[in-house]
Write an enzyme that holds these catalytic residues in place. Structure first.
Site, short mmCIF file in Angstrom:
data_model
loop_
_atom_site.label_atom_id
_atom_site.label_comp_id
_atom_site.label_asym_id
_atom_site.label_seq_id
_atom_site.Cartn_x
_atom_site.Cartn_y
_atom_site.Cartn_z
N HIS A 95 0.82 -1.22 0.00
CA HIS A 95 0.00 0.00 0.00
C HIS A 95 0.85 1.27 0.00
O HIS A 95 0.35 2.35 -0.31
CB HIS A 95 -0.98 0.00 1.19
CG HIS A 95 -0.35 0.29 2.52
ND1 HIS A 95 -0.06 -0.70 3.43
CD2 HIS A 95 0.04 1.44 3.10
CE1 HIS A 95 0.46 -0.16 4.51
NE2 HIS A 95 0.54 1.14 4.33
N ASP A 129 -0.02 -7.58 1.34
CA ASP A 129 0.40 -6.18 1.48
C ASP A 129 1.92 -6.06 1.55
O ASP A 129 2.47 -5.34 2.37
CB ASP A 129 -0.23 -5.55 2.73
CG ASP A 129 -0.11 -4.02 2.71
OD1 ASP A 129 0.12 -3.46 1.63
OD2 ASP A 129 -0.21 -3.41 3.80
N GLY A 189 3.57 6.18 8.40
CA GLY A 189 4.97 6.38 7.99
C GLY A 189 5.84 5.22 8.41
O GLY A 189 6.90 4.99 7.82
N SER A 207 4.82 2.21 8.07
CA SER A 207 4.44 1.11 7.20
C SER A 207 5.62 0.65 6.36
O SER A 207 6.27 1.45 5.68
CB SER A 207 3.30 1.54 6.27
OG SER A 207 2.12 1.72 6.99
#
Length: 523
Positions: free
Chosen positions: A147, A191, A262, A264
Protein backbone atom coordinates in the site's frame (compact mmCIF):
# COMPACT_ATOMS: atom_id res chain seq x y z
CA UNK A 1 -3.61 2.14 8.28
CA UNK A 2 -7.00 1.14 9.63
CA UNK A 3 -8.94 3.44 11.92
CA UNK A 4 -12.26 1.62 12.50
CA UNK A 5 -13.70 3.94 15.14
CA UNK A 6 -13.95 7.68 15.85
CA UNK A 7 -13.60 8.85 19.41
CA UNK A 8 -16.70 10.76 20.70
CA UNK A 9 -16.06 14.33 21.83
CA UNK A 10 -17.18 13.78 25.43
CA UNK A 11 -14.68 10.93 25.82
CA UNK A 12 -11.92 13.15 24.46
CA UNK A 13 -12.74 15.92 26.94
CA UNK A 14 -12.84 13.42 29.79
CA UNK A 15 -9.45 12.12 28.70
CA UNK A 16 -7.96 15.65 28.71
CA UNK A 17 -9.41 16.27 32.18
CA UNK A 18 -7.87 13.00 33.44
CA UNK A 19 -4.48 13.86 31.95
CA UNK A 20 -4.61 17.34 33.51
CA UNK A 21 -5.45 15.91 36.93
CA UNK A 22 -2.68 13.32 36.64
CA UNK A 23 -0.14 15.97 35.66
CA UNK A 24 -1.01 18.08 38.75
CA UNK A 25 -0.67 15.00 40.95
CA UNK A 26 2.67 14.02 39.40
CA UNK A 27 4.07 17.56 39.69
CA UNK A 28 3.08 17.68 43.33
CA UNK A 29 4.59 14.26 43.98
CA UNK A 30 7.79 15.20 42.16
CA UNK A 31 8.08 18.45 44.12
CA UNK A 32 7.62 16.56 47.36
CA UNK A 33 10.12 13.86 46.39
CA UNK A 34 12.80 16.49 45.71
CA UNK A 35 12.65 17.87 49.28
CA UNK A 36 15.52 16.71 51.54
CA UNK A 37 14.28 14.02 53.90
CA UNK A 38 15.52 14.53 57.48
CA UNK A 39 14.47 13.12 60.80
CA UNK A 40 14.01 15.89 63.38
CA UNK A 41 15.61 15.49 66.77
CA UNK A 42 13.74 16.30 69.91
CA UNK A 43 15.50 19.66 70.27
CA UNK A 44 14.62 20.58 66.69
CA UNK A 45 10.97 19.83 67.34
CA UNK A 46 11.10 21.99 70.40
CA UNK A 47 12.74 24.79 68.40
CA UNK A 48 9.81 24.73 65.97
CA UNK A 49 7.33 25.44 68.71
CA UNK A 50 6.16 29.09 69.04
CA UNK A 51 7.46 29.43 72.59
CA UNK A 52 10.87 27.83 71.88
CA UNK A 53 13.93 29.84 72.83
CA UNK A 54 16.37 31.01 70.15
CA UNK A 55 19.31 28.64 69.64
CA UNK A 56 22.96 29.52 70.14
CA UNK A 57 25.37 30.42 67.34
CA UNK A 58 26.85 26.91 67.60
CA UNK A 59 23.41 25.40 67.05
CA UNK A 60 22.85 27.63 64.02
CA UNK A 61 26.12 26.47 62.47
CA UNK A 62 25.09 22.84 62.96
CA UNK A 63 21.71 23.53 61.32
CA UNK A 64 23.41 25.22 58.34
CA UNK A 65 25.78 22.27 57.85
CA UNK A 66 22.86 19.87 58.02
CA UNK A 67 20.87 21.90 55.44
CA UNK A 68 23.84 22.08 53.06
CA UNK A 69 24.36 18.32 53.30
CA UNK A 70 20.65 17.69 52.69
CA UNK A 71 20.69 19.89 49.58
CA UNK A 72 23.65 17.98 48.18
CA UNK A 73 21.98 14.63 48.82
CA UNK A 74 18.68 15.77 47.26
CA UNK A 75 20.14 17.15 44.01
CA UNK A 76 23.02 14.79 43.24
CA UNK A 77 22.03 12.00 40.75
CA UNK A 78 22.53 8.57 42.15
CA UNK A 79 24.57 5.94 40.29
CA UNK A 80 22.13 3.82 38.21
CA UNK A 81 21.91 0.12 38.88
CA UNK A 82 24.26 -2.06 36.84
CA UNK A 83 21.36 -3.90 35.22
CA UNK A 84 19.94 -0.60 33.90
CA UNK A 85 23.32 0.35 32.46
CA UNK A 86 23.57 -3.02 30.75
CA UNK A 87 20.04 -2.69 29.32
CA UNK A 88 20.74 0.82 28.07
CA UNK A 89 24.00 -0.25 26.43
CA UNK A 90 22.34 -3.26 24.79
CA UNK A 91 19.54 -1.13 23.32
CA UNK A 92 22.02 1.44 21.99
CA UNK A 93 24.13 -1.26 20.34
CA UNK A 94 21.06 -2.96 18.83
CA UNK A 95 19.73 0.32 17.43
CA UNK A 96 23.12 1.15 15.92
CA UNK A 97 23.14 -2.26 14.24
CA UNK A 98 19.63 -2.19 12.74
CA UNK A 99 19.21 1.47 11.75
CA UNK A 100 21.63 1.42 8.74
CA UNK A 101 19.42 -1.21 7.05
CA UNK A 102 16.13 0.71 7.43
CA UNK A 103 15.28 3.18 4.67
CA UNK A 104 12.68 5.81 3.95
CA UNK A 105 10.43 5.26 0.91
CA UNK A 106 9.40 8.40 -1.02
CA UNK A 107 6.56 7.83 -3.48
CA UNK A 108 5.07 10.18 -6.06
CA UNK A 109 1.67 9.28 -7.45
CA UNK A 110 -1.54 10.84 -8.75
CA UNK A 111 -4.88 10.93 -6.99
CA UNK A 112 -8.23 12.69 -6.94
CA UNK A 113 -8.33 15.99 -5.03
CA UNK A 114 -11.17 16.17 -2.51
CA UNK A 115 -13.62 18.96 -3.32
CA UNK A 116 -16.12 20.57 -0.95
CA UNK A 117 -18.70 21.02 -3.68
CA UNK A 118 -20.01 18.22 -5.89
CA UNK A 119 -20.59 20.76 -8.65
CA UNK A 120 -16.87 21.46 -9.01
CA UNK A 121 -14.88 19.73 -11.71
CA UNK A 122 -12.92 16.72 -10.42
CA UNK A 123 -9.19 17.43 -10.21
CA UNK A 124 -6.28 15.00 -10.30
CA UNK A 125 -3.27 16.12 -8.31
CA UNK A 126 0.21 14.86 -7.59
CA UNK A 127 0.49 13.08 -4.24
CA UNK A 128 3.53 12.33 -2.12
CA UNK A 129 3.57 9.30 0.19
CA UNK A 130 6.22 8.48 2.79
CA UNK A 131 6.79 4.98 4.11
CA UNK A 132 9.57 2.75 5.37
CA UNK A 133 11.46 -0.26 4.10
CA UNK A 134 14.11 -2.76 5.14
CA UNK A 135 17.14 -3.84 3.09
CA UNK A 136 17.12 -7.64 2.84
CA UNK A 137 19.95 -8.12 0.31
CA UNK A 138 23.24 -6.17 0.01
CA UNK A 139 22.65 -5.77 -3.74
CA UNK A 140 19.78 -3.35 -3.13
CA UNK A 141 16.63 -5.42 -2.61
CA UNK A 142 14.18 -3.75 -0.21
CA UNK A 143 10.92 -5.06 1.27
CA UNK A 144 8.09 -2.67 2.08
CA UNK A 145 4.28 -2.60 2.11
CA UNK A 146 2.30 -2.83 -1.11
CA UNK A 147 0.00 0.00 0.00
CA UNK A 148 3.03 2.32 0.27
CA UNK A 149 3.97 1.96 -3.41
CA UNK A 150 0.60 1.13 -4.97
CA UNK A 151 -0.13 3.43 -7.91
CA UNK A 152 3.36 4.94 -7.73
CA UNK A 153 4.59 6.97 -10.68
CA UNK A 154 8.05 7.40 -9.22
CA UNK A 155 9.75 5.79 -6.22
CA UNK A 156 12.85 7.05 -4.40
CA UNK A 157 14.68 5.59 -1.43
CA UNK A 158 16.41 7.74 1.18
CA UNK A 159 19.31 5.82 2.66
CA UNK A 160 19.79 6.40 6.41
CA UNK A 161 22.17 9.06 7.73
CA UNK A 162 24.72 8.17 10.43
CA UNK A 163 23.34 8.63 13.94
CA UNK A 164 24.72 11.40 16.18
CA UNK A 165 25.25 11.74 19.92
CA UNK A 166 24.31 15.41 20.33
CA UNK A 167 21.55 17.54 18.72
CA UNK A 168 24.03 20.06 17.29
CA UNK A 169 25.84 17.28 15.41
CA UNK A 170 22.98 16.58 12.99
CA UNK A 171 24.23 15.97 9.46
CA UNK A 172 23.24 18.42 6.69
CA UNK A 173 20.31 17.22 4.60
CA UNK A 174 22.36 17.77 1.45
CA UNK A 175 24.55 14.83 2.40
CA UNK A 176 21.64 12.40 2.44
CA UNK A 177 21.71 9.82 -0.34
CA UNK A 178 18.41 9.59 -2.22
CA UNK A 179 18.34 7.08 -5.07
CA UNK A 180 15.68 6.02 -7.55
CA UNK A 181 14.04 2.64 -7.04
CA UNK A 182 12.07 0.36 -9.31
CA UNK A 183 9.22 -1.91 -8.34
CA UNK A 184 10.06 -5.59 -8.86
CA UNK A 185 6.62 -6.78 -7.84
CA UNK A 186 3.88 -6.49 -5.25
CA UNK A 187 1.41 -8.84 -3.60
CA UNK A 188 -1.71 -7.06 -2.41
CA UNK A 189 -3.09 -10.07 -0.56
CA UNK A 190 -0.22 -9.95 1.95
CA UNK A 191 0.40 -6.18 1.48
CA UNK A 192 4.06 -6.69 0.57
CA UNK A 193 6.20 -5.26 -2.22
CA UNK A 194 9.80 -5.67 -3.39
CA UNK A 195 11.93 -2.73 -4.57
CA UNK A 196 15.36 -2.64 -6.18
CA UNK A 197 17.95 0.15 -6.05
CA UNK A 198 21.22 0.16 -7.98
CA UNK A 199 23.52 -0.05 -4.95
CA UNK A 200 25.85 -2.78 -3.67
CA UNK A 201 27.46 -3.62 -0.36
CA UNK A 202 24.49 -2.35 1.64
CA UNK A 203 23.86 -3.31 5.28
CA UNK A 204 21.04 -5.83 5.67
CA UNK A 205 18.76 -7.30 8.31
CA UNK A 206 18.07 -11.04 8.41
CA UNK A 207 14.53 -12.38 8.39
CA UNK A 208 13.92 -14.52 11.47
CA UNK A 209 11.88 -17.14 9.65
CA UNK A 210 12.74 -19.99 12.03
CA UNK A 211 12.93 -17.99 15.25
CA UNK A 212 10.01 -18.47 17.67
CA UNK A 213 8.10 -15.39 18.77
CA UNK A 214 6.72 -15.29 22.31
CA UNK A 215 4.05 -13.19 23.95
CA UNK A 216 5.73 -10.56 26.11
CA UNK A 217 8.94 -10.68 24.04
CA UNK A 218 10.80 -7.36 23.71
CA UNK A 219 10.65 -5.89 20.18
CA UNK A 220 11.70 -2.67 18.44
CA UNK A 221 9.98 -0.82 15.58
CA UNK A 222 12.15 1.23 13.23
CA UNK A 223 10.93 3.54 10.47
CA UNK A 224 9.76 7.03 9.50
CA UNK A 225 6.62 7.81 11.53
CA UNK A 226 5.00 10.96 10.14
CA UNK A 227 8.11 11.33 7.93
CA UNK A 228 10.51 11.44 10.90
CA UNK A 229 13.27 9.32 9.42
CA UNK A 230 15.22 6.71 11.38
CA UNK A 231 13.00 6.68 14.49
CA UNK A 232 13.03 3.75 16.89
CA UNK A 233 10.39 2.71 19.44
CA UNK A 234 10.24 -0.18 21.87
CA UNK A 235 7.50 -2.48 23.13
CA UNK A 236 6.51 -6.10 23.57
CA UNK A 237 4.71 -8.73 21.53
CA UNK A 238 1.09 -8.46 22.63
CA UNK A 239 -0.07 -11.48 20.62
CA UNK A 240 1.85 -13.91 18.45
CA UNK A 241 -0.98 -14.67 16.01
CA UNK A 242 -3.82 -12.20 15.59
CA UNK A 243 -6.26 -12.77 12.73
CA UNK A 244 -7.52 -9.34 11.70
CA UNK A 245 -10.07 -10.63 9.19
CA UNK A 246 -11.90 -13.94 9.86
CA UNK A 247 -12.35 -14.44 6.12
CA UNK A 248 -8.61 -14.22 5.34
CA UNK A 249 -5.97 -16.74 6.42
CA UNK A 250 -3.28 -14.14 7.12
CA UNK A 251 -2.34 -13.67 10.77
CA UNK A 252 -0.28 -10.83 12.26
CA UNK A 253 2.05 -10.22 15.18
CA UNK A 254 0.40 -7.69 17.50
CA UNK A 255 2.67 -5.28 19.38
CA UNK A 256 2.34 -2.26 21.65
CA UNK A 257 5.56 -0.71 20.27
CA UNK A 258 4.42 2.74 19.06
CA UNK A 259 3.70 2.59 15.31
CA UNK A 260 2.33 5.58 13.39
CA UNK A 261 1.60 6.49 9.75
CA UNK A 262 4.97 6.38 7.99
CA UNK A 263 6.12 3.26 9.86
CA UNK A 264 4.44 1.11 7.20
CA UNK A 265 6.99 -1.22 5.62
CA UNK A 266 9.54 -0.84 8.40
CA UNK A 267 10.83 -3.80 10.41
CA UNK A 268 9.77 -5.13 13.80
CA UNK A 269 13.02 -6.46 15.26
CA UNK A 270 13.76 -8.76 18.21
CA UNK A 271 16.50 -8.25 20.80
CA UNK A 272 18.99 -10.18 18.65
CA UNK A 273 18.47 -7.94 15.61
CA UNK A 274 16.37 -10.37 13.54
CA UNK A 275 13.31 -9.12 11.68
CA UNK A 276 10.27 -10.85 13.18
CA UNK A 277 7.80 -8.91 11.06
CA UNK A 278 7.06 -5.99 8.73
CA UNK A 279 4.89 -3.27 10.32
CA UNK A 280 1.77 -2.79 8.23
CA UNK A 281 -1.21 -1.22 10.04
CA UNK A 282 -2.60 0.01 13.36
CA UNK A 283 -5.99 0.10 15.03
CA UNK A 284 -6.68 3.57 16.34
CA UNK A 285 -9.58 5.82 17.24
CA UNK A 286 -7.56 9.02 16.92
CA UNK A 287 -5.26 8.17 14.01
CA UNK A 288 -2.05 7.74 16.01
CA UNK A 289 -0.49 4.95 17.99
CA UNK A 290 -2.66 3.53 20.75
CA UNK A 291 -0.62 0.40 21.38
CA UNK A 292 -2.38 -1.71 18.74
CA UNK A 293 0.14 -2.25 15.97
CA UNK A 294 0.33 -5.23 13.60
CA UNK A 295 3.23 -6.73 11.67
CA UNK A 296 3.35 -9.36 8.91
CA UNK A 297 5.32 -12.36 10.28
CA UNK A 298 8.84 -12.93 8.94
CA UNK A 299 7.96 -16.35 7.54
CA UNK A 300 5.37 -14.78 5.22
CA UNK A 301 7.74 -11.92 4.33
CA UNK A 302 10.45 -14.40 3.35
CA UNK A 303 8.08 -16.47 1.20
CA UNK A 304 6.75 -13.43 -0.66
CA UNK A 305 10.25 -11.94 -1.06
CA UNK A 306 11.64 -15.06 -2.69
CA UNK A 307 8.63 -15.37 -5.00
CA UNK A 308 8.66 -11.72 -6.07
CA UNK A 309 12.41 -11.75 -6.66
CA UNK A 310 12.28 -14.92 -8.76
CA UNK A 311 8.99 -14.50 -10.63
CA UNK A 312 7.77 -10.93 -10.08
CA UNK A 313 4.64 -12.30 -8.40
CA UNK A 314 3.69 -14.95 -5.83
CA UNK A 315 3.26 -18.59 -6.86
CA UNK A 316 0.77 -20.74 -4.97
CA UNK A 317 0.26 -24.49 -4.76
CA UNK A 318 -2.80 -26.69 -4.96
CA UNK A 319 -3.41 -30.33 -4.00
CA UNK A 320 -6.82 -30.77 -5.67
CA UNK A 321 -8.72 -31.17 -2.40
CA UNK A 322 -11.24 -29.10 -0.45
CA UNK A 323 -11.78 -28.55 3.26
CA UNK A 324 -14.24 -26.89 5.61
CA UNK A 325 -14.65 -26.01 9.26
CA UNK A 326 -16.08 -28.69 11.56
CA UNK A 327 -19.23 -27.62 13.41
CA UNK A 328 -21.03 -29.46 16.18
CA UNK A 329 -23.88 -30.51 13.88
CA UNK A 330 -21.44 -31.63 11.18
CA UNK A 331 -19.49 -33.72 13.69
CA UNK A 332 -22.66 -35.40 15.01
CA UNK A 333 -24.09 -36.03 11.57
CA UNK A 334 -20.88 -37.58 10.19
CA UNK A 335 -19.83 -39.27 13.44
CA UNK A 336 -16.49 -37.44 13.50
CA UNK A 337 -14.07 -37.98 16.35
CA UNK A 338 -13.88 -34.21 16.94
CA UNK A 339 -16.44 -31.43 16.95
CA UNK A 340 -13.87 -28.79 16.03
CA UNK A 341 -11.07 -28.34 13.50
CA UNK A 342 -10.86 -28.88 9.73
CA UNK A 343 -12.28 -31.79 7.72
CA UNK A 344 -11.57 -32.74 4.09
CA UNK A 345 -14.82 -32.44 2.11
CA UNK A 346 -13.58 -33.07 -1.44
CA UNK A 347 -10.77 -34.98 -3.16
CA UNK A 348 -10.44 -34.73 -6.95
CA UNK A 349 -10.05 -38.19 -8.49
CA UNK A 350 -6.59 -38.64 -9.99
CA UNK A 351 -5.26 -35.49 -8.36
CA UNK A 352 -2.21 -35.23 -6.08
CA UNK A 353 -4.28 -35.47 -2.88
CA UNK A 354 -5.95 -38.64 -4.16
CA UNK A 355 -2.57 -40.10 -5.16
CA UNK A 356 -1.18 -39.27 -1.72
CA UNK A 357 -3.93 -41.18 0.09
CA UNK A 358 -6.08 -38.30 1.38
CA UNK A 359 -9.74 -39.26 1.90
CA UNK A 360 -13.01 -37.36 2.29
CA UNK A 361 -13.79 -37.19 6.02
CA UNK A 362 -10.14 -37.00 7.15
CA UNK A 363 -9.61 -34.49 9.94
CA UNK A 364 -6.43 -32.40 9.42
CA UNK A 365 -4.29 -32.32 12.56
CA UNK A 366 -1.00 -30.94 11.23
CA UNK A 367 0.32 -29.52 7.96
CA UNK A 368 4.09 -29.32 7.53
CA UNK A 369 4.40 -30.07 11.27
CA UNK A 370 2.21 -27.08 12.20
CA UNK A 371 -0.94 -27.62 14.27
CA UNK A 372 -4.13 -26.97 12.33
CA UNK A 373 -7.15 -25.87 14.33
CA UNK A 374 -8.98 -23.60 11.89
CA UNK A 375 -9.64 -23.40 8.17
CA UNK A 376 -7.59 -20.19 7.80
CA UNK A 377 -4.64 -21.98 9.43
CA UNK A 378 -4.92 -24.80 6.88
CA UNK A 379 -5.23 -22.32 4.01
CA UNK A 380 -2.17 -20.45 5.26
CA UNK A 381 -0.17 -23.68 5.45
CA UNK A 382 -0.96 -24.42 1.81
CA UNK A 383 -0.28 -20.83 0.87
CA UNK A 384 3.22 -20.80 2.38
CA UNK A 385 4.23 -24.27 1.25
CA UNK A 386 7.18 -24.34 -1.15
CA UNK A 387 6.59 -25.81 -4.57
CA UNK A 388 9.71 -28.01 -4.56
CA UNK A 389 8.70 -29.89 -1.39
CA UNK A 390 6.03 -32.51 -0.66
CA UNK A 391 3.22 -31.40 1.62
CA UNK A 392 3.26 -33.34 4.88
CA UNK A 393 -0.21 -33.89 6.33
CA UNK A 394 -1.11 -35.60 9.59
CA UNK A 395 -4.77 -36.59 9.60
CA UNK A 396 -7.23 -38.36 11.87
CA UNK A 397 -9.25 -41.06 10.06
CA UNK A 398 -11.80 -42.45 12.49
CA UNK A 399 -9.64 -43.10 15.55
CA UNK A 400 -6.43 -43.76 13.61
CA UNK A 401 -3.74 -41.18 12.92
CA UNK A 402 -2.04 -41.23 9.52
CA UNK A 403 0.87 -39.28 8.03
CA UNK A 404 0.59 -38.52 4.32
CA UNK A 405 3.00 -36.92 1.84
CA UNK A 406 1.35 -35.14 -1.10
CA UNK A 407 3.18 -33.83 -4.17
CA UNK A 408 1.88 -30.29 -4.62
CA UNK A 409 1.04 -28.74 -7.98
CA UNK A 410 1.67 -25.15 -8.93
CA UNK A 411 -1.47 -23.06 -9.21
CA UNK A 412 -1.08 -21.79 -12.75
CA UNK A 413 -1.12 -18.08 -13.51
CA UNK A 414 -1.69 -17.00 -17.08
CA UNK A 415 0.75 -14.13 -16.60
CA UNK A 416 3.65 -16.59 -16.21
CA UNK A 417 3.53 -17.62 -19.85
CA UNK A 418 3.37 -14.11 -21.31
CA UNK A 419 7.12 -13.26 -21.30
CA UNK A 420 7.85 -16.46 -23.23
CA UNK A 421 5.75 -15.17 -26.13
CA UNK A 422 7.87 -12.04 -26.68
CA UNK A 423 11.47 -11.19 -27.52
CA UNK A 424 13.33 -7.88 -26.95
CA UNK A 425 14.19 -7.40 -30.62
CA UNK A 426 10.63 -7.39 -31.96
CA UNK A 427 8.51 -6.49 -28.95
CA UNK A 428 10.46 -3.76 -27.12
CA UNK A 429 8.73 -0.41 -26.58
CA UNK A 430 11.74 1.49 -25.28
CA UNK A 431 9.99 4.77 -24.38
CA UNK A 432 7.74 2.88 -21.97
CA UNK A 433 10.31 0.29 -20.90
CA UNK A 434 8.08 -2.68 -21.74
CA UNK A 435 7.76 -5.71 -23.95
CA UNK A 436 4.37 -5.67 -25.68
CA UNK A 437 2.28 -8.00 -27.81
CA UNK A 438 -0.58 -7.39 -30.21
CA UNK A 439 -3.87 -8.80 -28.95
CA UNK A 440 -4.54 -12.18 -30.56
CA UNK A 441 -7.20 -14.81 -30.00
CA UNK A 442 -4.68 -16.81 -27.94
CA UNK A 443 -3.96 -13.85 -25.68
CA UNK A 444 -7.65 -13.05 -25.31
CA UNK A 445 -8.30 -16.59 -24.07
CA UNK A 446 -5.48 -16.22 -21.53
CA UNK A 447 -6.59 -12.80 -20.31
CA UNK A 448 -10.31 -13.49 -20.22
CA UNK A 449 -13.07 -11.11 -21.26
CA UNK A 450 -11.73 -7.67 -22.22
CA UNK A 451 -13.60 -4.36 -22.33
CA UNK A 452 -12.08 -3.52 -25.71
CA UNK A 453 -11.09 -6.03 -28.41
CA UNK A 454 -7.91 -4.20 -29.51
CA UNK A 455 -4.77 -2.96 -27.83
CA UNK A 456 -1.26 -3.95 -26.77
CA UNK A 457 -0.62 -6.35 -23.89
CA UNK A 458 2.25 -5.59 -21.49
CA UNK A 459 4.07 -8.90 -21.07
CA UNK A 460 7.18 -7.68 -19.20
CA UNK A 461 8.90 -4.57 -17.89
CA UNK A 462 12.48 -4.01 -19.05
CA UNK A 463 14.78 -2.69 -16.33
CA UNK A 464 17.32 -1.06 -18.65
CA UNK A 465 14.63 1.11 -20.26
CA UNK A 466 12.66 2.19 -17.19
CA UNK A 467 13.28 5.87 -17.89
CA UNK A 468 9.68 7.05 -17.61
CA UNK A 469 7.74 6.00 -14.51
CA UNK A 470 4.61 4.92 -16.38
CA UNK A 471 3.17 2.66 -13.70
CA UNK A 472 2.50 -0.14 -16.19
CA UNK A 473 2.30 -3.70 -14.89
CA UNK A 474 2.51 -7.12 -16.50
CA UNK A 475 -0.90 -8.04 -17.91
CA UNK A 476 -2.02 -4.45 -18.56
CA UNK A 477 -3.69 -3.84 -21.92
CA UNK A 478 -2.94 -0.41 -23.43
CA UNK A 479 -6.01 0.88 -25.30
CA UNK A 480 -5.03 4.51 -25.97
CA UNK A 481 -2.23 7.09 -25.71
CA UNK A 482 -3.35 10.68 -25.15
CA UNK A 483 -6.81 9.71 -26.47
CA UNK A 484 -5.36 8.10 -29.61
CA UNK A 485 -6.65 4.53 -29.97
CA UNK A 486 -4.04 1.76 -30.02
CA UNK A 487 -4.62 -1.46 -31.94
CA UNK A 488 -1.06 -2.75 -32.44
CA UNK A 489 2.58 -2.31 -31.47
CA UNK A 490 3.13 -0.21 -34.59
CA UNK A 491 0.37 2.23 -33.68
CA UNK A 492 1.69 2.41 -30.10
CA UNK A 493 5.22 3.25 -31.26
CA UNK A 494 3.85 5.81 -33.73
CA UNK A 495 1.82 7.55 -31.03
CA UNK A 496 4.80 7.67 -28.70
CA UNK A 497 7.02 9.19 -31.40
CA UNK A 498 4.74 12.24 -31.44
CA UNK A 499 5.43 12.90 -27.75
CA UNK A 500 8.37 15.14 -26.87
CA UNK A 501 10.47 14.92 -23.69
CA UNK A 502 8.72 16.45 -20.66
CA UNK A 503 5.31 16.25 -22.37
CA UNK A 504 2.44 14.82 -20.36
CA UNK A 505 1.35 11.30 -21.26
CA UNK A 506 -1.97 9.66 -20.38
CA UNK A 507 -2.41 5.95 -21.10
CA UNK A 508 -5.79 4.27 -20.92
CA UNK A 509 -5.18 0.71 -19.74
CA UNK A 510 -7.31 -2.23 -18.77
CA UNK A 511 -6.23 -3.93 -15.57
CA UNK A 512 -8.09 -6.63 -13.65
CA UNK A 513 -11.25 -6.18 -15.71
CA UNK A 514 -11.43 -2.40 -15.20
CA UNK A 515 -10.30 0.68 -17.13
CA UNK A 516 -8.02 3.33 -15.67
CA UNK A 517 -5.67 6.13 -16.71
CA UNK A 518 -1.94 6.23 -16.05
CA UNK A 519 -0.54 9.77 -16.20
CA UNK A 520 3.16 10.65 -16.20
CA UNK A 521 5.77 12.92 -17.75
CA UNK A 522 7.80 11.59 -20.65
CA UNK A 523 11.53 11.74 -20.05
Amino acid sequence: MFFPFCRPKFQFGRLLYSLFACSIFLCAALSFSQQPVQQLSGSAVEAMKPDAKPGTDKDKDKDKDRDDKAKQIGTRPEQPAAVLQQLNSAIEQLTARISPAVVQILVTSYGALDENSHSQTALVTRENVIGSGVIVDPDGYIMTNAHVVEGAQRIHVALPMPSVDFPDQIAPTGKQRIVEARLIGMHKETDLALLKIEQTGLPVLSLGTRRPVHQGQLVFAMGSPEGLENSVTMGVVSSVARQADPNRPLVYIQTDAPINPGNSGGPLVDADGYVVGINTFILSEAGGSEGLGFAIPARIVSFVYESLRKYGHVHRIEIKAGAQTITENLAKGLGLARNWGVVIDDVTPGGPADAGGLKIGDIVIRADDRLIGTLPAFTAALYLHRLDESLKLEVLRGTERKTLFIVALEMKDAMDALPDLANPRDNLVSRLGILGLDLTDELRSMLGTLRSPSGVVVVARVADFLSSASGLQTGDVIHSVNQTSIDSLNSLRAALRQIKPHDSVVLQVERGGGLQWLAFEME
